[in-house]
Design a protein around this motif. Structure first.
Motif, PDB file in Angstrom:
ATOM      1  N   ALA A  45       0.809  -1.221   0.000  1.00 53.58           N
ATOM      2  CA  ALA A  45       0.000   0.000   0.000  1.00 53.58           C
ATOM      3  C   ALA A  45       0.844   1.274   0.000  1.00 53.58           C
ATOM      4  N   TYR A  46       2.127   1.139   0.328  1.00 57.26           N
ATOM      5  CA  TYR A  46       3.007   2.307   0.451  1.00 57.26           C
ATOM      6  C   TYR A  46       4.080   2.372  -0.626  1.00 57.26           C
ATOM      7  N   ARG A  47       4.060   1.436  -1.538  1.00 59.87           N
ATOM      8  CA  ARG A  47       5.087   1.436  -2.593  1.00 59.87           C
ATOM      9  C   ARG A  47       4.941   2.672  -3.475  1.00 59.87           C
ATOM     10  N   GLY A  48       6.071   3.121  -4.003  1.00 59.14           N
ATOM     11  CA  GLY A  48       6.076   4.276  -4.893  1.00 59.14           C
ATOM     12  C   GLY A  48       6.031   5.621  -4.182  1.00 59.14           C
ATOM     13  N   GLN A  49       6.126   5.614  -2.860  1.00 61.50           N
ATOM     14  CA  GLN A  49       6.079   6.863  -2.095  1.00 61.50           C
ATOM     15  C   GLN A  49       7.456   7.283  -1.564  1.00 61.50           C
ATOM     16  N   GLY A  50       8.496   6.545  -1.928  1.00 60.81           N
ATOM     17  CA  GLY A  50       9.847   6.911  -1.509  1.00 60.81           C
ATOM     18  C   GLY A  50      10.213   6.504  -0.092  1.00 60.81           C
ATOM     19  N   LEU A  51       9.434   5.595   0.497  1.00 64.40           N
ATOM     20  CA  LEU A  51       9.726   5.209   1.877  1.00 64.40           C
ATOM     21  C   LEU A  51      11.043   4.445   2.000  1.00 64.40           C
ATOM     22  N   GLY A  52      11.338   3.594   1.035  1.00 66.19           N
ATOM     23  CA  GLY A  52      12.612   2.874   1.056  1.00 66.19           C
ATOM     24  C   GLY A  52      13.790   3.833   1.015  1.00 66.19           C
ATOM     25  N   ASP A  53      13.669   4.866   0.180  1.00 66.73           N
ATOM     26  CA  ASP A  53      14.725   5.870   0.108  1.00 66.73           C
ATOM     27  C   ASP A  53      14.899   6.598   1.434  1.00 66.73           C
ATOM     28  N   LYS A  54      13.785   6.876   2.117  1.00 63.82           N
ATOM     29  CA  LYS A  54      13.871   7.551   3.413  1.00 63.82           C
ATOM     30  C   LYS A  54      14.594   6.677   4.437  1.00 63.82           C
ATOM     31  N   LEU A  55      14.347   5.380   4.388  1.00 64.39           N
ATOM     32  CA  LEU A  55      15.019   4.470   5.313  1.00 64.39           C
ATOM     33  C   LEU A  55      16.526   4.449   5.069  1.00 64.39           C
ATOM     34  N   VAL A  56      16.927   4.337   3.804  1.00 59.66           N
ATOM     35  CA  VAL A  56      18.359   4.313   3.478  1.00 59.66           C
ATOM     36  C   VAL A  56      19.001   5.636   3.887  1.00 59.66           C
ATOM     37  N   LYS A  57      18.340   6.744   3.595  1.00 51.24           N
ATOM     38  CA  LYS A  57      18.884   8.055   3.954  1.00 51.24           C
ATOM     39  C   LYS A  57      19.061   8.174   5.469  1.00 51.24           C
ATOM     40  N   ALA A  58      18.101   7.690   6.233  1.00 51.85           N
ATOM     41  CA  ALA A  58      18.209   7.750   7.694  1.00 51.85           C
ATOM     42  C   ALA A  58      19.399   6.939   8.192  1.00 51.85           C
ATOM     43  N   MET A  59      19.618   5.774   7.585  1.00 49.85           N
ATOM     44  CA  MET A  59      20.764   4.941   7.986  1.00 49.85           C
ATOM     45  C   MET A  59      22.078   5.631   7.619  1.00 49.85           C
ATOM     46  N   VAL A  60      22.133   6.255   6.451  1.00 43.54           N
ATOM     47  CA  VAL A  60      23.339   6.979   6.031  1.00 43.54           C
ATOM     48  C   VAL A  60      23.629   8.120   7.009  1.00 43.54           C
ATOM     49  N   GLU A  61      22.604   8.866   7.386  1.00 48.47           N
ATOM     50  CA  GLU A  61      22.801   9.970   8.326  1.00 48.47           C
ATOM     51  C   GLU A  61      23.277   9.449   9.689  1.00 48.47           C
ATOM     52  N   TYR A  62      22.699   8.351  10.140  1.00 47.56           N
ATOM     53  CA  TYR A  62      23.126   7.744  11.396  1.00 47.56           C
ATOM     54  C   TYR A  62      24.592   7.305  11.308  1.00 47.56           C
ATOM     55  N   ALA A  63      24.956   6.696  10.187  1.00 47.48           N
ATOM     56  CA  ALA A  63      26.332   6.239   9.990  1.00 47.48           C
ATOM     57  C   ALA A  63      27.302   7.421  10.021  1.00 47.48           C
ATOM     58  N   ARG A  64      26.951   8.505   9.361  1.00 50.87           N
ATOM     59  CA  ARG A  64      27.819   9.691   9.350  1.00 50.87           C
ATOM     60  C   ARG A  64      28.005  10.247  10.762  1.00 50.87           C
ATOM     61  N   GLU A  65      26.924  10.302  11.509  1.00 54.96           N
ATOM     62  CA  GLU A  65      26.982  10.866  12.867  1.00 54.96           C
ATOM     63  C   GLU A  65      27.783   9.995  13.828  1.00 54.96           C
ATOM     64  N   ASN A  66      27.907   8.703  13.510  1.00 51.88           N
ATOM     65  CA  ASN A  66      28.513   7.761  14.452  1.00 51.88           C
ATOM     66  C   ASN A  66      29.779   7.080  13.933  1.00 51.88           C
ATOM     67  N   GLY A  67      30.335   7.543  12.805  1.00 54.16           N
ATOM     68  CA  GLY A  67      31.583   6.985  12.287  1.00 54.16           C
ATOM     69  C   GLY A  67      31.470   5.541  11.865  1.00 54.16           C
ATOM     70  N   ILE A  68      30.337   5.196  11.249  1.00 55.22           N
ATOM     71  CA  ILE A  68      30.070   3.814  10.838  1.00 55.22           C
ATOM     72  C   ILE A  68      30.115   3.705   9.323  1.00 55.22           C
ATOM     73  N   LYS A  69      30.591   2.574   8.840  1.00 54.12           N
ATOM     74  CA  LYS A  69      30.519   2.245   7.413  1.00 54.12           C
ATOM     75  C   LYS A  69      29.366   1.275   7.214  1.00 54.12           C
ATOM     76  N   ILE A  70      28.799   1.290   6.023  1.00 54.77           N
ATOM     77  CA  ILE A  70      27.652   0.449   5.698  1.00 54.77           C
ATOM     78  C   ILE A  70      28.000  -0.493   4.558  1.00 54.77           C
ATOM     79  N   LEU A  71      27.626  -1.753   4.727  1.00 53.30           N
ATOM     80  CA  LEU A  71      27.720  -2.747   3.656  1.00 53.30           C
ATOM     81  C   LEU A  71      26.281  -3.110   3.280  1.00 53.30           C
ATOM     82  N   PRO A  72      25.785  -2.623   2.136  1.00 49.33           N
ATOM     83  CA  PRO A  72      24.405  -2.905   1.748  1.00 49.33           C
ATOM     84  C   PRO A  72      24.299  -4.226   0.983  1.00 49.33           C
TER      85      PRO A  72
END
Length: 93
Positions: A45-72
């Protein structure tokens, strides 16, 4: 407006709706400096609304704030990292 919550106890970022979870992205902590994205799910029901992108962006911001690297490892997240060079600073090489 869809707000992303970081549920550290269950190692996931999620977006809630009135009845439950609209989208979520889970991760595994490989070590304190490396998080692995292993799954992303957006309810139909929520596809096509950019929610997946928001999740990835939130993880990237968290990683930047905490000195973390991400392996997707999740195909969705991996695709976002491949298409968005601005995420390269937190991408595990």
């Amino acid at each position: 407006m869809h707000i992303v919550d970081h549920d550290t106890a269950n190692k996931r970022f999620l977006i809630r709706d009135n009845d439950g979870i609209a989208a979520l992205m889970t991760y595994v902590i490989s070590n304190p400096e490396l998080y692995i994205i292993d799954h992303t799910l957006v309810e139909n029901a929520y596809r096509g609304q950019g929610l997946g992108d928001k999740l990835v962006k939130a993880m990237v911001e968290y990683a930047r704030e905490n000195g973390i690297k991400i392996l997707p490892l999740c195909p969705f997240a991996k695709g976002r990292f491949e298409r968005l060079p601005e995420y390269a600073d937190v991408l595990h090489k």
